[in-house]
Design an enzyme around this catalytic site. Structure first.
Site, PDB file in Angstrom:
ATOM      1  N   LYS A 193     -24.815 -68.026 -84.447  1.00  0.00           N
ATOM      2  CA  LYS A 193     -25.684 -68.256 -83.511  1.00  0.00           C
ATOM      3  C   LYS A 193     -24.779 -68.522 -82.246  1.00  0.00           C
ATOM      4  CE  LYS A 193     -25.901 -72.738 -84.327  1.00  0.00           C
ATOM      5  NZ  LYS A 193     -25.534 -74.472 -84.019  1.00  0.00           N
ATOM      6  N   ARG A 268     -31.008 -83.475 -84.586  1.00  0.00           N
ATOM      7  CA  ARG A 268     -30.132 -83.222 -86.182  1.00  0.00           C
ATOM      8  C   ARG A 268     -31.405 -83.903 -86.557  1.00  0.00           C
ATOM      9  NH1 ARG A 268     -25.451 -81.515 -86.277  1.00  0.00           N
ATOM     10  NH2 ARG A 268     -25.783 -79.354 -85.115  1.00  0.00           N
TER      11      ARG A 268
END
Ligand code: 5GP
Ligand code: MG
Length: 369
Positions: A193, A268
């Site tokens: 990432k 999240r």
């Protein structure tokens, strides 16, 4: 969202809200005027829809006439008001109510007052559906106001942008941020990432916002939000979403000229995703895509063990810890995958291959947004 000529506009005031405001004005004016027969004077072009709907709601006999003035060029009010059609009937002794679609600087209204200065009307009242208090520069009293709005350009319900938009039954507001590409970047530990974020940032001129970095920055620099976040962390409690969102907001505002943002490590949870949507909406923008690097568990384990050997990162060394982190990632992000899939914004990208290969795949997704 709609596009008129070169500009984008977003929904702002519904037809229902307009109707309610018009009804209120009609009732208030009728109550004040009583049994006298008023003359309603619309200011063309913008007020044709206001006048038409208003007089249908007016519960008693009335007369209607128009004058035609012009002042706007594009999205800016000009000082120079042209009188295209003046008064065409004698209003001596009459109760006159001016019906305006919108009062902005008040320049048009000043011209209306000039027109009526020598008319010996019994009374002259001003009614406007929309009013921009921050833009108004005159002292003329506004007797009836439908809806106060911020100083931003609107279209619809009679109001145009260079000729277009007058026929729209509701009101739209100009989008100030015309285009941004905002990505939520996801990937399990070891998916690459960080590497890909660096690349996307440069290629698309985006600002990379890593929540972890933002936290560390705020705490290190002892910002008010940093200290607030720290007070929770010191107690071993989770930092409330609002604190995180406020920090992200500050980051977004610091980079107000950005072409877009890469959000990394946030959201999240569903609640955070909704909060992020709200934050971007307040900036006239939105998340365009959740891009997730997809890598098979076994490959991740292999990569991370390899990385652990060279980096010495303790959490990269132990296979069961690694497997746990990967499992936790899927447990946590599954909800978000659903959240963004439901809006057709989820893009899974195969994260196995060379860095360049993956980069090409990511670009393929972003170029199509
Ligand atoms: P003022 O003379 O008060 O500055 O502006 C009045 C006129 O400018 C209105 O009658 C309208 O034609 C135009 N105007 C002011 N603000 C807006 C706006 O936000 N949108 C549009 N379409 N026209 C506006
Ligand atoms: Mg007007």
């Amino acid at each position: 969202m709609i596009k008129l000529h070169d500009k984008y506009f977003k929904p702002f005031i519904s037809a229902k809200e307009i109707d309610a405001a018009m009804q209120r004005m009609a009732n208030d004016i009728a109550d004040d005027i009583g049994d006298e027969i008023p003359v309603f004077v619309g200011i063309l072009n913008g007020s044709f829809m206001v006048v038409s709907d208003f007089v249908k709601k007016y519960p008693k006999p009335c007369e209607v006439t128009f004058i035609k003035l012009a002042s706007y060029e594009g999205v800016k009010s000009t000082e120079d008001i042209q009188r295209l059609i003046g008064l065409t009937q004698d209003l001596t002794g009459r109760t006159v109510v001016i019906l305006e679609d919108i009062i902005d600087t008040g320049n048009t209204l000043a011209e209306v007052h000039r027109i009526f200065k020598n008319e010996e009307v019994k009374s002259l009242k001003i009614a406007t559906l929309f009013y921009k208090p921050e833009a108004y520069k005159k002292d003329f009293k506004l007797h009836y106001i439908g809806i106060e709005i911020p100083n931003k350009f609107i279209v619809g319900y009679g109001l145009d942008y260079n000729g277009l938009g007058r026929n729209i039954p509701e009101v739209y507001q100009i989008k100030e941020t015309q285009f941004m590409t905002n990505l939520v970047l996801f990937g399990p530990p070891g998916a690459g990432k960080g590497t890909q974020a660096e690349f996307l940032k440069d290629k698309y001129n985006l600002v990379h916002i890593s929540t972890g970095d933002v936290f560390r920055f705020n705490i290190k620099n002892e910002t008010a939000l940093g200290m607030l976040a720290k007070s929770y962390m010191d107690k071993g409690a989770l930092v409330p979403d609002q604190v995180t969102i406020d920090m992200l907001n500050a980051e977004v505002e610091k980079n107000s000229g950005a072409k877009g943002f890469i959000f990394d490590g946030f959201p999240r949870t569903n609640a955070q995703a909704e909060a992020l949507d709200k934050l971007l909406e307040s900036k006239d923008s939105s998340i365009n895509a959740m891009v997730a690097l997809e890598v098979d568990d076994e490959i991740l384990v292999e990569r991370l063990i390899g990385r652990g050997k060279t980096s010495g990162r303790a959490d990269d060394a132990d296979e069961s810890i690694i497997r746990n982190r990967i499992k936790e990632y899927y447990d946590k992000t599954a909800i978000l995958k659903d959240y963004y899939s439901a809006q057709n914004k989820y893009y899974g990208v195969d994260g196995v291959g060379s860095i360049e290969d993956i980069t090409v795949r990511l670009s393929g997704v972003i170029d199509k947004l």
